[in-house]
Design a protein around this motif. Structure first.
Motif, PDB file in Angstrom:
ATOM      1  N   GLY A  63      -5.339  -3.844  11.403  1.00 35.38           N
ATOM      2  CA  GLY A  63      -6.356  -2.872  11.848  1.00 35.38           C
ATOM      3  C   GLY A  63      -7.002  -3.274  13.175  1.00 35.38           C
ATOM      4  O   GLY A  63      -6.711  -4.329  13.727  1.00 35.38           O
ATOM      5  N   ILE A  64      -7.873  -2.407  13.631  1.00 34.42           N
ATOM      6  CA  ILE A  64      -8.521  -2.631  14.942  1.00 34.42           C
ATOM      7  C   ILE A  64     -10.028  -2.543  14.738  1.00 34.42           C
ATOM      8  O   ILE A  64     -10.508  -1.621  14.065  1.00 34.42           O
ATOM      9  CB  ILE A  64      -8.089  -1.538  15.951  1.00 34.42           C
TER      10      ILE A  64
ATOM     11  N   ILE B  52     -11.739   0.358  19.504  1.00 31.25           N
ATOM     12  CA  ILE B  52     -10.907   1.587  19.529  1.00 31.25           C
ATOM     13  C   ILE B  52     -11.114   2.417  20.807  1.00 31.25           C
ATOM     14  O   ILE B  52     -10.143   2.804  21.459  1.00 31.25           O
ATOM     15  CB  ILE B  52     -11.127   2.430  18.255  1.00 31.25           C
ATOM     16  N   PRO B  53     -12.387   2.675  21.220  1.00 31.30           N
ATOM     17  CA  PRO B  53     -12.561   3.566  22.383  1.00 31.30           C
ATOM     18  C   PRO B  53     -11.884   3.056  23.654  1.00 31.30           C
ATOM     19  O   PRO B  53     -11.495   3.847  24.509  1.00 31.30           O
ATOM     20  CB  PRO B  53     -14.081   3.612  22.564  1.00 31.30           C
ATOM     21  N   ARG B  54     -11.758   1.728  23.805  1.00 34.07           N
ATOM     22  CA  ARG B  54     -11.184   1.282  25.075  1.00 34.07           C
ATOM     23  C   ARG B  54      -9.678   1.149  25.020  1.00 34.07           C
ATOM     24  O   ARG B  54      -9.040   0.902  26.053  1.00 34.07           O
ATOM     25  CB  ARG B  54     -11.875   0.008  25.563  1.00 34.07           C
ATOM     26  N   LEU B  55      -9.074   1.323  23.824  1.00 32.36           N
ATOM     27  CA  LEU B  55      -7.608   1.242  23.750  1.00 32.36           C
ATOM     28  C   LEU B  55      -6.989   2.482  24.385  1.00 32.36           C
ATOM     29  O   LEU B  55      -7.683   3.430  24.702  1.00 32.36           O
ATOM     30  CB  LEU B  55      -7.150   1.093  22.297  1.00 32.36           C
TER      31      LEU B  55
ATOM     32  N   GLU C 106      -5.253  -2.575  28.189  1.00 31.31           N
ATOM     33  CA  GLU C 106      -6.335  -2.886  27.242  1.00 31.31           C
ATOM     34  C   GLU C 106      -5.724  -3.355  25.936  1.00 31.31           C
ATOM     35  O   GLU C 106      -4.814  -2.712  25.407  1.00 31.31           O
ATOM     36  CB  GLU C 106      -7.210  -1.649  26.979  1.00 31.31           C
ATOM     37  N   GLN C 107      -6.276  -4.458  25.409  1.00 34.28           N
ATOM     38  CA  GLN C 107      -5.817  -4.949  24.108  1.00 34.28           C
ATOM     39  C   GLN C 107      -7.043  -5.213  23.249  1.00 34.28           C
ATOM     40  O   GLN C 107      -8.120  -5.501  23.756  1.00 34.28           O
ATOM     41  CB  GLN C 107      -4.999  -6.234  24.284  1.00 34.28           C
ATOM     42  N   ALA C 108      -6.856  -5.100  21.915  1.00 34.59           N
ATOM     43  CA  ALA C 108      -8.010  -5.263  21.026  1.00 34.59           C
ATOM     44  C   ALA C 108      -8.309  -6.720  20.737  1.00 34.59           C
ATOM     45  O   ALA C 108      -9.397  -7.067  20.318  1.00 34.59           O
ATOM     46  CB  ALA C 108      -7.776  -4.506  19.724  1.00 34.59           C
TER      47      ALA C 108
ATOM     48  N   GLU D 279      -7.156   6.006  14.418  1.00 34.17           N
ATOM     49  CA  GLU D 279      -8.139   5.700  13.378  1.00 34.17           C
ATOM     50  C   GLU D 279      -7.742   4.362  12.807  1.00 34.17           C
ATOM     51  O   GLU D 279      -6.549   4.119  12.589  1.00 34.17           O
ATOM     52  CB  GLU D 279      -8.079   6.734  12.255  1.00 34.17           C
ATOM     53  N   SER D 280      -8.705   3.520  12.568  1.00 33.17           N
ATOM     54  CA  SER D 280      -8.316   2.210  12.043  1.00 33.17           C
ATOM     55  C   SER D 280      -9.473   1.585  11.288  1.00 33.17           C
ATOM     56  O   SER D 280     -10.635   1.796  11.635  1.00 33.17           O
ATOM     57  CB  SER D 280      -7.898   1.308  13.206  1.00 33.17           C
ATOM     58  N   VAL D 281      -9.152   0.859  10.230  1.00 29.41           N
ATOM     59  CA  VAL D 281     -10.162   0.075   9.527  1.00 29.41           C
ATOM     60  C   VAL D 281      -9.677  -1.361   9.572  1.00 29.41           C
ATOM     61  O   VAL D 281      -8.544  -1.647   9.157  1.00 29.41           O
ATOM     62  CB  VAL D 281     -10.327   0.554   8.061  1.00 29.41           C
TER      63      VAL D 281
END
Ligand code: ADP
Length: 646
Positions: free
Chosen positions: A574-575, A580-583, A588-590, A622-624
């Motif tokens: 997940g992220i 998320i907004p900057r991916l 860009e990497q999380a 979407e990610s959890v």
């Protein structure tokens, strides 16, 4: 006849002139002199019996009522009175006859020809025992007087003028009806009372008014004083009082006369004007814009204080000077053009020009110029509202330069990337191609296992590099708006299946299960095959890369309205929500998992998003964290996509 006797009239006596000494009333027959005099007068004299029967009418009855005396005699006086005035006269008549000091009464009387006119009569009881109960009435026509009074009253009403007269010797001021009227009172409702009248004056004006009156009594002279007086509606009226001194023939003061004019409307208009003027002045004083009034000869008649901070000149230094003195000569023509346009309409004309600052430099000014015309349609003045836009101009200039530099840099970047593509891909293709030949041992065995392993690595590294270079190139093409889509009808199920096959080995190595399902009869999608393939491969690679051993990656596709809706889901790490907004932006990497992130470039999602949007679709993540990630996108079935990026 004597020459030295009194000469009435003072003129030289004529041949038949009669002097007092010669005059003897006894020479006239009994009553003849009276008849003579009565016949000569204009007023009508009537002698009425107690029951109002006319006993005598003077000869002037012919001129006044049209009846000969003998026609009037024997008739009742009441027959001549207009019915509307009869009741009033009848009620007052007896009392009136007995009054000693009285004013004449006015009423309408009927003439012989049927017309009616206004008359005034003075009547009293005849004090002669031979004529018991008789009254003598003296009548005169007052039509013209009433008309005159009516006109004066009307003029007074129109001019809102009233008056009062104050007889000096012991008398009280007398208000005319018009005086009552301008304050809205009825003379009949409010018998005059000095205290009341003085108290009507506004408390703040009372002393000044009283002082003027007292001054005038001591030293009689005319004066004018503005006062506010309380009207019947509870509001104060602005009354200008012009007071005059009335003198008798000896020059002694007889009375004071006040002519009062209600100037409330003017006073209120002036107050409103003063208020709006002061408000406008305040606005002009406070405004950061320079406000200028320029007359028809181009001369400044007013400059607001802001001219000091804008042009360095004080308002006094600008006022009275030609306005063009404060404009750079190169802009005179532009200003003149705007001036000509302003003359044509009421709209404010906008112009930007260089103002000449007191200290020698120029100031960028943006101005609205409006022409004010006089009634004859000629230019009365120009109103100019100017603002210092030097800073804005400098900022705009800076922006323009920056944009030009950025555009130039971008062009250089594009050229560089295009060159690099050629320069890097050519040798890379050689590396990949030859390592492949060696890997396949096409021209004989490599000889050593170690070499075989190295050749394999060279081949894989070459592939990786080529993919990376292609991604960078695609991204820069998209950013430059130069990426061109070649659309064809794509069987989405087939595309998903083939992409899953490509990543299958990697999934197996990572211990990740792949699942997919598509709606029955899923229509073909108009899409660029290469771009679509990259979308799926990037998403699937990420899903596998960020999943643990035992994880699951599933792909579904179905129609949704006018689009196809695709969902790539994994049960990976997940992220974090904040990332998320900057991916989906280049590079860009999380950083959820540093070791995994290191294997990527941060271009994959950015390319997916750009490709989807180039097709006219929508992209979402979407990610959890710790549970997994779902990437969804849509592809329009027709119409809504762009063939080329904008
Ligand atoms: P990269 O080449 O780094 O994978 P991407 O643009 O594809 O570049 O992804 C950017 C970042 O988004 C990744 O480095 C990762 O942090 C995060 N990411 C993308 N897909 C997933 C996923 N399925 N699960 C978890 N993180 C993901």
């Amino acid at each position: 006849m004597s020459d030295d006797g009194p000469r009435p009239g003072g003129g030289a006596p004529g041949p038949s002139a009669l002097v007092a000494q010669d005059f003897a009333a006894k020479d006239f027959a009994d009553g003849e002199l009276e008849r003579l005099l009565l016949a000569a007068q204009d007023d009508l004299t009537l002698l009425c019996a107690e029951d109002t029967t006319i006993l005598y009418a003077s000869p002037s009855s012919v001129g006044l009522l049209g009846y000969k005396p003998e026609e009037a005699i024997g008739r009742s006086f009441t027959e001549f009175i207009h019915p509307d005035d009869l009741a009033m006269l009848a009620a007052e008549w007896e009392r009136y006859l007995e009054l000693s000091d009285k004013d004449p009464v006015q009423f309408r009387a009927r003439r012989r020809d049927g017309s009616c006119g206004w008359y005034e009569a003075h009547a009293s009881r005849v004090d002669d025992p031979r004529l018991p109960g008789c009254s003598c009435i003296n009548m005169r026509e007052v039509e013209h007087l009433r008309l005159l009074h009516a006109r004066i009253a009307e003029a007074e009403a129109r001019a809102k003028i009233g008056s009062w007269r104050w007889i000096m010797k012991g008398g009280e001021p007398e208000w005319t009806a018009s005086m009552y009227r301008i304050l809205g009172y009825e003379p009949s409702d409010k018998p005059f009372d000095l205290e009341w009248a003085l108290n009507l004056t506004h408390p703040d004006d009372r002393d000044a008014f009283r002082d003027c009156l007292l001054d005038c009594l001591e030293n009689p002279k005319s004066f004018t004083v503005p006062t506010r007086k309380l009207a019947s509606d509870g509001e104060y009226r602005h009354i200008i009082q012009h007071c005059y001194v009335e003198r008798d023939l000896n020059g002694d003061v007889v009375a004071l006369i006040g002519i009062c004019q209600d100037v409330t409307a003017q006073a209120e208009a002036e107050a409103a004007l003063r208020k709006s003027e002061s408000e406008y002045r305040m606005l002009a004083d406070e405004a950061s814009d320079v406000i200028l009034r320029v007359n028809a000869s181009g001369c400044c008649t007013f400059a607001s204080p802001a001219c000091k901070s804008t042009l360095g000149y004080s308002p006094q230094e600008i006022t009275g000077k030609a306005i063009l003195r404060f404009v750079e000569p190169s802009d005179h023509a532009a200003l003149n053009y705007v001036y000509q346009n302003a003359l044509k309409g009421t709209e404010a004309q906008r112009v930007t020009f260089h103002g000449a600052h007191k200290y020698g430099h120029t100031v960028w000014l943006e101005a609205g110029v409006r022409a004010i015309m006089d009634e004859a349609g000629k230019l009365s003045e120009l109103i100019i509202v100017a603002r210092d836009i030097t800073e804005r101009r400098q900022y705009e200039e800076g922006l323009r330069h920056a944009r030009e530099r950025a555009e130039a840099a971008n062009l250089t970047k594009s050229k560089f990337l295009a060159n690099m593509s050629h320069e890097l891909r050519t040798p890379l293709n050689a590396v990949i191609g030859f390592s492949d030949i060696m890997r396949e041992e096409m021209f004989g065995p490599v000889g050593s296992d170690q070499y075989s392993e190295y050749v394999q690595l060279i081949h894989e590294s070459g592939q990786y590099l080529l993919e990376l270079i292609n991604d960078i190139l695609d991204m820069s093409k998209i950013e430059a708006g130069k990426y061109e889509l070649f659309l064809e009808d794509i069987d989405l199920s087939g595309m998903i299946e083939s992409c899953l096959r490509i990543v299958e080995t990697r999934a197996r190595t990572n211990g990740v299960t792949l699942e997919w399902s598509t709606e029955d009869g899923l229509p073909d999608v108009p899409a660029d095959e290469r771009a679509l393939k990259q979308i799926f491969l990037n998403l699937l690679s990420n899903a596998i890369k960020f999943s643990e051993d035992g994880g699951k990656v599933s792909v579904t596709a179905k129609t949704l309205g006018e689009s196809v809706f695709v969902r790539v889901n994994d049960t990976g790490c997940g992220i974090p929500a904040h990332a998320i907004p900057r991916l989906a932006k280049p590079f860009e990497q999380a950083m959820t998992n540093a070791s995994q992130a290191q294997t990527g470039t941060g271009l994959g999602l950015a390319l997916v998003k750009s490709f989807v949007e180039l097709h006219g679709g929508k992209f979402a993540i979407e990610s959890v964290e710790g549970e997994g990630t779902t990437v969804t996108f849509t592809l329009p079935l027709a119409g809504a996509f762009h063939k080329k990026s904008a």
